[in-house]
Design a protein around this motif. Structure first.
Motif, PDB file in Angstrom:
ATOM      1  N   ARG A 197       0.839  -1.203   0.000  1.00 36.70           N
ATOM      2  CA  ARG A 197       0.000   0.000   0.000  1.00 36.70           C
ATOM      3  C   ARG A 197       0.871   1.250   0.000  1.00 36.70           C
ATOM      4  O   ARG A 197       1.998   1.250   0.484  1.00 36.70           O
ATOM      5  CB  ARG A 197      -0.909   0.026   1.230  1.00 36.70           C
ATOM      6  CG  ARG A 197      -1.976  -1.037   1.198  1.00 36.70           C
ATOM      7  CD  ARG A 197      -2.858  -1.009   2.421  1.00 36.70           C
ATOM      8  NE  ARG A 197      -3.419   0.325   2.626  1.00 36.70           N
ATOM      9  CZ  ARG A 197      -3.955   0.726   3.774  1.00 36.70           C
ATOM     10  NH1 ARG A 197      -4.003  -0.067   4.808  1.00 36.70           N
ATOM     11  NH2 ARG A 197      -4.446   1.948   3.887  1.00 36.70           N
ATOM     12  N   VAL A 198       0.305   2.323  -0.540  1.00 37.96           N
ATOM     13  CA  VAL A 198       0.962   3.631  -0.524  1.00 37.96           C
ATOM     14  C   VAL A 198       0.020   4.584   0.197  1.00 37.96           C
ATOM     15  O   VAL A 198      -1.160   4.674  -0.137  1.00 37.96           O
ATOM     16  CB  VAL A 198       1.271   4.136  -1.950  1.00 37.96           C
ATOM     17  CG1 VAL A 198       1.897   5.515  -1.911  1.00 37.96           C
ATOM     18  CG2 VAL A 198       2.168   3.152  -2.683  1.00 37.96           C
ATOM     19  N   THR A 224      -0.591  12.368   5.141  1.00 38.84           N
ATOM     20  CA  THR A 224      -1.785  12.605   5.950  1.00 38.84           C
ATOM     21  C   THR A 224      -2.489  11.303   6.318  1.00 38.84           C
ATOM     22  O   THR A 224      -3.474  11.321   7.034  1.00 38.84           O
ATOM     23  CB  THR A 224      -2.777  13.520   5.203  1.00 38.84           C
ATOM     24  OG1 THR A 224      -3.237  12.853   4.028  1.00 38.84           O
ATOM     25  CG2 THR A 224      -2.150  14.853   4.848  1.00 38.84           C
ATOM     26  N   GLY A 225      -1.987  10.177   5.798  1.00 34.80           N
ATOM     27  CA  GLY A 225      -2.563   8.868   6.110  1.00 34.80           C
ATOM     28  C   GLY A 225      -3.565   8.350   5.106  1.00 34.80           C
ATOM     29  O   GLY A 225      -4.097   7.253   5.277  1.00 34.80           O
ATOM     30  N   SER A 226      -3.834   9.094   4.044  1.00 32.56           N
ATOM     31  CA  SER A 226      -4.804   8.655   3.035  1.00 32.56           C
ATOM     32  C   SER A 226      -4.197   7.611   2.102  1.00 32.56           C
ATOM     33  O   SER A 226      -3.106   7.826   1.565  1.00 32.56           O
ATOM     34  CB  SER A 226      -5.271   9.837   2.181  1.00 32.56           C
ATOM     35  OG  SER A 226      -5.925  10.783   2.981  1.00 32.56           O
ATOM     36  N   PRO A 227      -4.904   6.491   1.871  1.00 35.71           N
ATOM     37  CA  PRO A 227      -4.408   5.508   0.902  1.00 35.71           C
ATOM     38  C   PRO A 227      -4.610   6.034  -0.521  1.00 35.71           C
ATOM     39  O   PRO A 227      -5.569   6.764  -0.792  1.00 35.71           O
ATOM     40  CB  PRO A 227      -5.277   4.277   1.160  1.00 35.71           C
ATOM     41  CG  PRO A 227      -6.507   4.793   1.821  1.00 35.71           C
ATOM     42  CD  PRO A 227      -6.132   6.069   2.525  1.00 35.71           C
ATOM     43  N   VAL A 228      -3.683   5.695  -1.417  1.00 32.21           N
ATOM     44  CA  VAL A 228      -3.761   6.168  -2.799  1.00 32.21           C
ATOM     45  C   VAL A 228      -3.512   5.028  -3.776  1.00 32.21           C
ATOM     46  O   VAL A 228      -2.944   3.995  -3.415  1.00 32.21           O
ATOM     47  CB  VAL A 228      -2.742   7.308  -3.074  1.00 32.21           C
ATOM     48  CG1 VAL A 228      -3.048   8.523  -2.226  1.00 32.21           C
ATOM     49  CG2 VAL A 228      -1.317   6.847  -2.869  1.00 32.21           C
ATOM     50  N   GLN A 229      -3.933   5.254  -5.012  1.00 30.89           N
ATOM     51  CA  GLN A 229      -3.648   4.356  -6.124  1.00 30.89           C
ATOM     52  C   GLN A 229      -2.565   5.002  -6.980  1.00 30.89           C
ATOM     53  O   GLN A 229      -2.721   6.142  -7.418  1.00 30.89           O
ATOM     54  CB  GLN A 229      -4.905   4.125  -6.980  1.00 30.89           C
ATOM     55  CG  GLN A 229      -5.976   3.321  -6.296  1.00 30.89           C
ATOM     56  CD  GLN A 229      -5.541   1.883  -6.066  1.00 30.89           C
ATOM     57  OE1 GLN A 229      -4.824   1.303  -6.863  1.00 30.89           O
ATOM     58  NE2 GLN A 229      -5.958   1.322  -4.943  1.00 30.89           N
ATOM     59  N   VAL A 230      -1.496   4.277  -7.220  1.00 37.59           N
ATOM     60  CA  VAL A 230      -0.392   4.799  -8.025  1.00 37.59           C
ATOM     61  C   VAL A 230      -0.756   4.696  -9.500  1.00 37.59           C
ATOM     62  O   VAL A 230      -1.157   3.639  -9.986  1.00 37.59           O
ATOM     63  CB  VAL A 230       0.914   4.030  -7.727  1.00 37.59           C
ATOM     64  CG1 VAL A 230       2.036   4.503  -8.648  1.00 37.59           C
ATOM     65  CG2 VAL A 230       1.300   4.205  -6.262  1.00 37.59           C
TER      66      VAL A 230
END
Length: 178
Positions: free
Chosen positions: A99-100, A104-110
């Motif tokens: 996971r990335v 701020t702790g928000s998960p993202v999609q690369v």
């Protein structure tokens, strides 16, 4: 954005913006920059005081956004506190499970990976463009070696345009991203 912040904005709509008082470094740390620090030089050469109060940091991060000109700010009640960026508006933290997360702790999609002339790795994500945290480069190298990421070479100057952000809103408070 917090409901209390929205209410303050509605109650006091004409509070002047604040420039130069808050900085985000390349490791995702927030810095308070008083008049003395600002007079000593620009961010990050003159960083200021590292914020360590967990609740204050959480409040800033919940109310962190960008305006149409690519200037990042923290909405502090009715006042916008524009952020001086050492690198990019997002600092990515890579997790061992793949996971990335943003600083701020928000998960993202690369969506893409980018490598600048200084060897720094950036990720374009569904949240925006940001720098991979220096402590996570071993995990990033694993992703590149596995073929998950194939970094495109770019100049840092191109990243500001591509990511639509300004590093120093005060210096350019009426300009659009280059």
């Amino acid at each position: 954005m917090d409901d209390i912040v929205k209410a303050a904005m509605a109650k006091w709509p004409n509070v002047p913006d604040c420039f130069g008082w808050l900085g985000l470094d390349a490791r995702g740390n927030w810095y308070m920059r008083d008049d003395r620090v600002q007079a000593a030089g620009p961010f990050p050469a003159s960083k200021g005081s590292l914020l360590q109060h967990e609740k204050l940091i959480e409040f800033i991060q919940r109310n962190y956004a960008a305006d149409a000109q690519g200037r990042w700010y923290f909405q502090n009640g009715p006042q916008r506190v524009y952020v001086e960026l050492e690198a990019t508006p997002w600092i990515w933290r890579l997790q061992p499970n793949g996971r990335v997360l943003s600083h701020t702790g928000s998960p993202v999609q690369v969506l893409a990976s980018l490598l600048d002339e200084g060897g720094k790795l950036y990720l374009a994500t569904d949240l925006g463009l940001g720098l991979v945290h220096s402590a996570d480069m071993a995990l990033a190298a694993d992703r590149v070696e596995a073929g998950d990421w194939n970094p495109e070479m770019v100049l840092f100057e191109e990243l500001r345009t591509r990511g639509r952000f300004l590093q120093s809103p005060k210096a350019s408070n009426d300009k659009k991203p280059a």
